[in-house]
Design a protein around this motif. Structure first.
Motif, mmCIF file in Angstrom:
data_model
loop_
_atom_site.group_PDB
_atom_site.id
_atom_site.type_symbol
_atom_site.label_atom_id
_atom_site.label_comp_id
_atom_site.label_asym_id
_atom_site.label_seq_id
_atom_site.Cartn_x
_atom_site.Cartn_y
_atom_site.Cartn_z
ATOM 1 N N ILE A 52 0.867 -1.305 0.038
ATOM 2 C CA ILE A 52 0.002 0.046 -0.057
ATOM 3 C C ILE A 52 1.102 1.260 0.080
ATOM 4 O O ILE A 52 1.897 1.269 0.555
ATOM 5 C CB ILE A 52 -0.811 0.111 1.171
ATOM 6 C CG1 ILE A 52 -1.662 -1.259 1.307
ATOM 7 C CG2 ILE A 52 -1.698 1.107 1.063
ATOM 8 C CD1 ILE A 52 -2.581 -1.398 2.389
ATOM 9 N N GLU A 53 0.580 2.333 -0.919
ATOM 10 C CA GLU A 53 1.306 3.470 -0.757
ATOM 11 C C GLU A 53 1.121 3.968 0.480
ATOM 12 O O GLU A 53 0.071 4.127 1.116
ATOM 13 C CB GLU A 53 0.649 4.399 -1.904
ATOM 14 C CG GLU A 53 1.564 5.378 -1.942
ATOM 15 C CD GLU A 53 1.354 6.504 -3.350
ATOM 16 O OE1 GLU A 53 1.793 7.413 -3.750
ATOM 17 O OE2 GLU A 53 0.254 5.634 -4.152
ATOM 18 N N LYS A 171 -6.260 1.798 1.500
ATOM 19 C CA LYS A 171 -5.735 1.764 -0.056
ATOM 20 C C LYS A 171 -6.695 2.410 -0.795
ATOM 21 O O LYS A 171 -6.250 3.562 -1.541
ATOM 22 C CB LYS A 171 -5.457 0.471 -0.444
ATOM 23 C CG LYS A 171 -4.749 0.406 -1.739
ATOM 24 C CD LYS A 171 -4.289 -0.968 -2.440
ATOM 25 C CE LYS A 171 -3.803 -0.674 -3.525
ATOM 26 N NZ LYS A 171 -4.424 0.082 -4.471
ATOM 27 N N ASN A 172 -7.938 1.987 -0.663
ATOM 28 C CA ASN A 172 -8.869 2.803 -1.508
ATOM 29 C C ASN A 172 -9.175 4.383 -1.242
ATOM 30 O O ASN A 172 -9.135 5.174 -2.055
ATOM 31 C CB ASN A 172 -10.476 2.211 -1.344
ATOM 32 C CG ASN A 172 -11.288 2.742 -2.053
ATOM 33 O OD1 ASN A 172 -11.277 2.558 -3.327
ATOM 34 N ND2 ASN A 172 -12.467 2.986 -1.623
ATOM 35 N N ASP A 175 -6.011 6.112 -2.317
ATOM 36 C CA ASP A 175 -5.945 6.462 -3.888
ATOM 37 C C ASP A 175 -6.779 7.511 -4.319
ATOM 38 O O ASP A 175 -6.448 8.483 -5.128
ATOM 39 C CB ASP A 175 -6.588 5.241 -4.550
ATOM 40 C CG ASP A 175 -5.502 3.983 -4.669
ATOM 41 O OD1 ASP A 175 -4.439 4.042 -4.288
ATOM 42 O OD2 ASP A 175 -6.130 2.858 -4.751
ATOM 43 N N LYS A 176 -7.959 7.663 -3.513
ATOM 44 C CA LYS A 176 -8.914 8.602 -3.664
ATOM 45 C C LYS A 176 -8.288 10.182 -3.240
ATOM 46 O O LYS A 176 -8.353 11.167 -3.847
ATOM 47 C CB LYS A 176 -10.164 8.632 -2.969
ATOM 48 C CG LYS A 176 -11.081 7.486 -3.496
ATOM 49 C CD LYS A 176 -12.301 7.448 -2.635
ATOM 50 C CE LYS A 176 -13.495 6.362 -3.221
ATOM 51 N NZ LYS A 176 -14.748 6.417 -2.434
ATOM 52 N N PHE A 178 -5.102 10.764 -2.819
ATOM 53 C CA PHE A 178 -3.754 11.090 -3.757
ATOM 54 C C PHE A 178 -4.113 11.672 -5.070
ATOM 55 O O PHE A 178 -3.574 12.728 -5.758
ATOM 56 C CB PHE A 178 -2.902 10.006 -3.874
ATOM 57 C CG PHE A 178 -2.084 9.515 -2.687
ATOM 58 C CD1 PHE A 178 -1.892 10.487 -1.608
ATOM 59 C CD2 PHE A 178 -1.511 8.246 -2.591
ATOM 60 C CE1 PHE A 178 -1.222 10.296 -0.559
ATOM 61 C CE2 PHE A 178 -0.997 7.961 -1.208
ATOM 62 C CZ PHE A 178 -0.721 8.839 -0.291
ATOM 63 N N PHE A 179 -5.271 11.158 -5.650
ATOM 64 C CA PHE A 179 -5.820 11.457 -6.931
ATOM 65 C C PHE A 179 -6.271 12.996 -6.722
ATOM 66 O O PHE A 179 -6.156 13.903 -7.742
ATOM 67 C CB PHE A 179 -6.940 10.748 -7.557
ATOM 68 C CG PHE A 179 -7.611 11.101 -8.839
ATOM 69 C CD1 PHE A 179 -6.928 10.877 -9.871
ATOM 70 C CD2 PHE A 179 -8.761 11.752 -9.059
ATOM 71 C CE1 PHE A 179 -7.525 11.273 -11.064
ATOM 72 C CE2 PHE A 179 -9.120 12.334 -9.989
ATOM 73 C CZ PHE A 179 -8.773 11.804 -11.076
#
Length: 402
Positions: A52-53, A171-172, A175-176, A178-179
């Motif tokens: 995971i980032e 993780k989800n 992702d949101k 960072f986007f």
């Protein structure tokens, strides 16, 4: 199959993020709760750590044992954690400019200020509302969980917390987040580039004309009944430029014309263009100016003083010829790829002739300009001169203000 079932549960719950709690409870299907086979599957893969980032995660839970457990699980995934046992402690962390939180894990039931109340504060704060919030609650708190989703919560986890589900939710959410952060940076960069583009456009065109182009006008052409046009030429500069390098020519012209540009601002005039060592400006276009003739001759006098000061400082003997005429002009934008705002008409032609038939270090003006300024300035009347295309004309040299 269990994984697909779980995704179905999550998506089903998210359908109700914008409805009332009563509607949520009325329509929610009880068979969507995690069934035994699903729980057994998650228990088997509980020990698997997916890459995971890393992010900064704020954990808010008044139960110290839960807080420590979540901290331990999340830290193993290389995330940096910040822990708070109360809503007030969490707000202190969120308002710390040195800490940039990526995700908030928020317990629903807490003393003093509960999770829903803190969620409402976070989502109402312009600086915090974009941070994803994952609510932590028990199965018996479904009504409150639905209310949290209606108030902006991004996701939820039921207790006891599954490590796999926790990592998947994080993780989800990351992702949101960072986007979203990338999108904000892109928007900021676009804004910076737009400002650069606007600034460049304003260096080429008058502000009002640039705005009209940006608003979609494809053809800009205006008539002005009364204006004053000035041409100034650095006499002998062409000959001088043949004896110095191109760099020196550009540097010297730039230093002189930059001083003239400052005078343009001082007197609210409009620089039209430069042609070699010739400088053209106008008063009364594109913004009407009742004192256009007076403002232009004031600038002309300052231009003479500027050249004199340059000669004193640099030990040069630069000369300047200035010609001025007043009257109606047409103005507009020429070009599609490279724009230029220009003037046309007999007034412009005569102003150019005033410069070319003038004398070094003198301001040569037409009769039309003289008639507007004769009461406030002293002049020297010239003999009639032959102007190509115009015949004999009465002109004047402007000496000084009375």
């Amino acid at each position: 199959m269990a994984g697909k079932s779980l995704l179905g549960h999550i998506n089903e719950l998210k359908k109700y993020s914008n409805v009332t709690v009563e509607e949520f409870l009325k329509n929610y299907r009880s068979d969507l709760y995690l069934n035994d086979p699903s729980l057994k599957l998650y228990k088997k893969i509980e020990g698997i750590d997916a890459p995971i980032e890393a992010g900064n995660i704020l954990i808010i839970d008044d139960d110290k044992s839960n807080l420590e457990l979540l901290d331990k699980i999340i830290s193993k995934s290389m995330h940096k954690t910040h822990c708070a046992e109360s809503a007030n402690d969490a707000l202190d962390i969120l308002q710390n400019p040195k800490i940039n939180i990526d995700i908030i894990l928020l317990d629903l039931i807490m003393p003093e200020m509960n999770g829903l109340e803190l969620l409402q504060i976070i989502k109402a704060d312009h600086a915090l509302h974009h941070i994803p919030v994952i609510m932590l609650s028990g199965m018996d708190e479904l009504k409150s969980t639905a209310e949290c989703i209606s108030n902006g919560a991004d996701d939820f986890l039921f207790k006891p917390i599954s490590k796999v589900l926790l990592n998947a939710r994080i993780k989800n959410a990351l992702d949101k987040k960072f986007f979203h952060d990338k999108e904000i940076k892109y928007q900021e960069q676009i804004k910076i580039e737009q400002e650069k583009s606007d600034k460049l456009l304003l260096n080429i065109l008058p502000k009002s004309i640039a705005e009209r182009l940006k608003n979609g006008e494809s053809l800009i052409a205006d008539d002005f009944d009364d204006s004053t046009v000035l041409f100034a030429d650095l006499a002998g500069f062409t000959k001088l430029s043949s004896t110095i390098s191109a760099t020196d020519v550009v540097m010297q012209l730039n230093s002189i014309f930059s001083l003239f540009d400052g005078l343009i601002v001082k007197y609210s005039l409009e620089k039209i263009k430069t042609i070699g060592d010739c400088y053209m400006l106008a008063g009364g276009v594109p913004k009407p100016l009742s004192s256009h003739a007076d403002s232009v001759v004031k600038m002309a006098l300052d231009m003479l003083d500027t050249i004199e000061q340059i000669n004193t400082k640099t030990n040069q003997s630069l000369k300047i010829r200035i010609g001025i005429n007043s009257g109606p002009v047409s103005a507009g934008v020429i070009g599609k790829e490279k724009f230029i705002y220009d003037l046309w008409g007999d007034t412009v032609n005569v102003a150019s002739r005033m410069e070319s038939f003038g004398s070094n270090d003198k301001i040569h003006i037409s009769k039309s300009t003289y008639s507007q300024l004769k009461d406030n300035y002293s002049f020297t009347k010239r003999d009639l001169i032959e102007i190509p295309g115009k015949g004999k004309m009465q002109t004047y040299f402007l000496n000084s203000r009375k």
